[in-house]
Design a protein around this motif. Structure first.
Motif, short mmCIF file in Angstrom:
data_model
loop_
_atom_site.label_atom_id
_atom_site.label_comp_id
_atom_site.label_asym_id
_atom_site.label_seq_id
_atom_site.Cartn_x
_atom_site.Cartn_y
_atom_site.Cartn_z
N ILE A 48 1.22 -1.19 -0.24
CA ILE A 48 0.00 -0.04 0.00
C ILE A 48 1.35 1.12 0.31
CG2 ILE A 48 -1.64 1.31 1.34
CD1 ILE A 48 -2.52 -1.87 2.16
N ARG A 49 1.59 1.62 1.00
CA ARG A 49 2.83 2.81 1.00
C ARG A 49 3.54 2.60 -0.52
NH1 ARG A 49 2.34 6.65 4.63
NH2 ARG A 49 4.61 6.50 4.41
N SER A 50 4.40 1.13 -1.14
CA SER A 50 5.14 2.01 -2.05
C SER A 50 3.55 2.43 -3.23
CB SER A 50 5.44 0.19 -2.80
OG SER A 50 4.33 -0.58 -2.66
N ASP A 51 2.47 2.75 -3.36
CA ASP A 51 1.63 3.02 -3.91
C ASP A 51 1.27 4.09 -3.91
OD1 ASP A 51 0.85 2.47 -7.14
OD2 ASP A 51 -1.40 1.45 -5.74
N MET A 52 1.69 5.04 -2.99
CA MET A 52 1.36 5.92 -2.39
C MET A 52 1.28 7.65 -3.74
SD MET A 52 2.88 6.04 1.17
CE MET A 52 2.52 8.90 1.09
N HIS A 53 1.96 7.07 -4.92
CA HIS A 53 1.66 8.06 -5.35
C HIS A 53 1.00 8.25 -6.25
CE1 HIS A 53 3.74 4.31 -7.52
NE2 HIS A 53 3.72 4.99 -8.43
N THR A 54 1.06 6.61 -7.07
CA THR A 54 -1.38 6.53 -7.06
C THR A 54 -2.56 6.90 -7.07
OG1 THR A 54 -1.30 3.98 -6.64
CG2 THR A 54 0.52 5.31 -8.61
N TRP A 55 -2.35 7.29 -4.79
CA TRP A 55 -3.36 7.64 -4.69
C TRP A 55 -4.22 8.97 -5.15
CZ3 TRP A 55 -1.22 7.14 1.29
CH2 TRP A 55 -1.16 6.40 1.64
N PRO A 56 -5.52 8.38 -5.00
CA PRO A 56 -6.55 10.16 -4.64
C PRO A 56 -5.95 10.89 -3.98
CG PRO A 56 -7.72 7.79 -5.53
CD PRO A 56 -6.30 7.36 -5.78
N ASN A 57 -6.99 11.75 -4.21
CA ASN A 57 -6.16 12.90 -2.58
C ASN A 57 -7.05 12.70 -1.15
OD1 ASN A 57 -5.01 15.23 -1.18
ND2 ASN A 57 -7.02 16.30 -2.18
N ILE A 58 -7.96 12.19 -1.65
CA ILE A 58 -9.48 11.49 -1.19
C ILE A 58 -8.98 9.98 -0.25
CG2 ILE A 58 -10.27 10.21 -2.19
CD1 ILE A 58 -13.52 11.40 -1.52
N TRP A 59 -7.81 9.67 -0.36
CA TRP A 59 -7.57 8.54 0.08
C TRP A 59 -6.95 8.91 1.76
CZ3 TRP A 59 -5.92 3.87 -3.15
CH2 TRP A 59 -7.16 3.32 -3.77
N SER A 60 -6.24 10.14 1.45
CA SER A 60 -5.54 10.70 2.41
C SER A 60 -5.45 12.06 3.04
CB SER A 60 -3.97 10.95 1.92
OG SER A 60 -3.99 11.22 0.63
N ASN A 61 -6.11 12.62 2.35
CA ASN A 61 -6.98 13.47 3.26
C ASN A 61 -8.07 13.60 4.22
OD1 ASN A 61 -7.53 16.52 3.67
ND2 ASN A 61 -6.96 17.21 1.59
N TRP B 285 -1.51 7.41 7.40
CA TRP B 285 -1.48 7.27 8.67
C TRP B 285 -2.29 5.57 8.90
CZ3 TRP B 285 1.96 7.86 12.84
CH2 TRP B 285 1.30 7.53 13.57
N THR B 286 -3.03 5.18 7.83
CA THR B 286 -3.46 4.21 8.72
C THR B 286 -3.69 2.86 7.95
OG1 THR B 286 -6.11 4.14 7.34
CG2 THR B 286 -5.96 5.39 9.61
N ALA B 287 -2.54 2.93 6.63
CA ALA B 287 -2.35 1.75 6.14
C ALA B 287 -1.94 0.35 6.70
CB ALA B 287 -0.50 2.20 5.23
N GLU B 288 -1.45 0.87 7.20
CA GLU B 288 -0.81 -0.27 8.72
C GLU B 288 -2.30 -1.30 9.19
OE1 GLU B 288 -1.37 -1.55 11.88
OE2 GLU B 288 -2.08 -0.22 12.57
N MET B 289 -3.46 -0.68 9.29
CA MET B 289 -4.67 -1.24 9.47
C MET B 289 -5.34 -1.83 8.02
SD MET B 289 -6.25 2.13 11.88
CE MET B 289 -7.26 0.92 12.40
N PHE B 290 -5.17 -0.96 7.19
CA PHE B 290 -5.43 -1.47 5.67
C PHE B 290 -4.98 -3.15 5.44
CE2 PHE B 290 -8.08 2.51 5.66
CZ PHE B 290 -9.68 1.99 5.35
N GLY B 291 -3.45 -3.07 6.22
CA GLY B 291 -2.81 -3.84 5.67
C GLY B 291 -2.92 -5.18 6.78
N TYR B 292 -3.43 -5.15 7.58
CA TYR B 292 -3.89 -6.18 8.68
C TYR B 292 -5.21 -6.72 8.08
CZ TYR B 292 -4.93 -8.83 12.87
OH TYR B 292 -5.76 -10.02 13.26
N VAL B 293 -6.15 -5.58 7.59
CA VAL B 293 -7.36 -6.33 7.16
C VAL B 293 -7.04 -7.59 6.32
CG1 VAL B 293 -9.60 -5.44 6.16
CG2 VAL B 293 -8.85 -4.90 8.45
#
Length: 208
Positions: A111-124, A134-142
């Motif tokens: 997930i983190r390695s792909d940050m350059h492709t994220w739409p703004n709404i995903w992290s804003n 911030w929550t990438a590891e939470m989604f990573g676990y799920v």
């Protein structure tokens, strides 16, 4: 962790993975909590292999929608037929977390390695509460658990001030600011949060 990616929440999947490999625990039941969790009384929960339990997260997954959680899931959770909207605390059998831990770290890095492709709404966070930066590891676990076919039962395992007003679980998760009637503030960013605990409670304060 991935060199050059200064993402402090890597510490959770990385530490759990390393602990399992190096310490080789023999206990069957393992609990994963954040350091800003305060135990107010004893917690006795037993889980069987294949039946972990966890706290409901602040987000939900609905396969019929295309909101931010589902957009993230559709991109990074491969061939997933279910998604458990969970967060810590997690109570899990050792054999299950031994399977999840390496994939948890792997999915977080994906997930983190792909940050350059994220739409703004995903992290804003002003646009969506997901805040994937911030929550990438939470989604990573799920996503790791889902890809492995490990479902979690959702329990109330923690109290979060100021959401909860009464103590209903053994854990207070003080990751948000707690204003007290005597003018003090108590939360994880206070330097003395771990020992300057507001107890006994100031007058006219909620239990949580």
């Amino acid at each position: 962790y991935k060199p050059g990616d200064y993402y402090t929440p890597y510490n959770k999947p990385w530490a759990v993975h390393q602990w399992l490999q190096q310490a080789k625990p023999t206990e069957d039941v393992i609990m994963i909590v954040d350091p800003d969790c305060l135990f107010v009384h004893k917690m006795e929960i037993v889980v069987e292999e294949g039946s972990p339990i966890a706290q409901q997260a602040f987000y939900h997954f609905d396969f019929s929608k295309n909101d931010v959680p589902m957009q993230v899931a559709r991109k990074y959770c491969h061939n997933c037929t279910f998604l458990d909207p969970i967060a810590v605390p997690i109570v899990i059998h050792r054999h299950d977390i031994e399977k999840i831990a390496p994939k948890w770290l792997e999915k977080t890095m994906e997930i983190r390695s792909d940050m350059h492709t994220w739409p703004n709404i995903w992290s804003n966070r002003s646009l969506s509460p997901v805040g994937l930066s911030w929550t990438a590891e939470m989604f990573g676990y799920v996503f790791a658990a889902s890809e492995l076919g490990i479902r979690h039962e959702i329990w109330d395992l923690q109290n979060v001030p100021p959401v909860h007003k009464k103590l209903i679980t053994p854990i207070i998760h003080y990751h948000v600011e707690v204003p007290l009637p005597d003018g003090r503030q108590w939360w994880k960013h206070s330097n003395d949060a771990g020992y300057n605990i507001p107890w006994p409670l100031p007058k006219n304060t909620d239990e949580v």
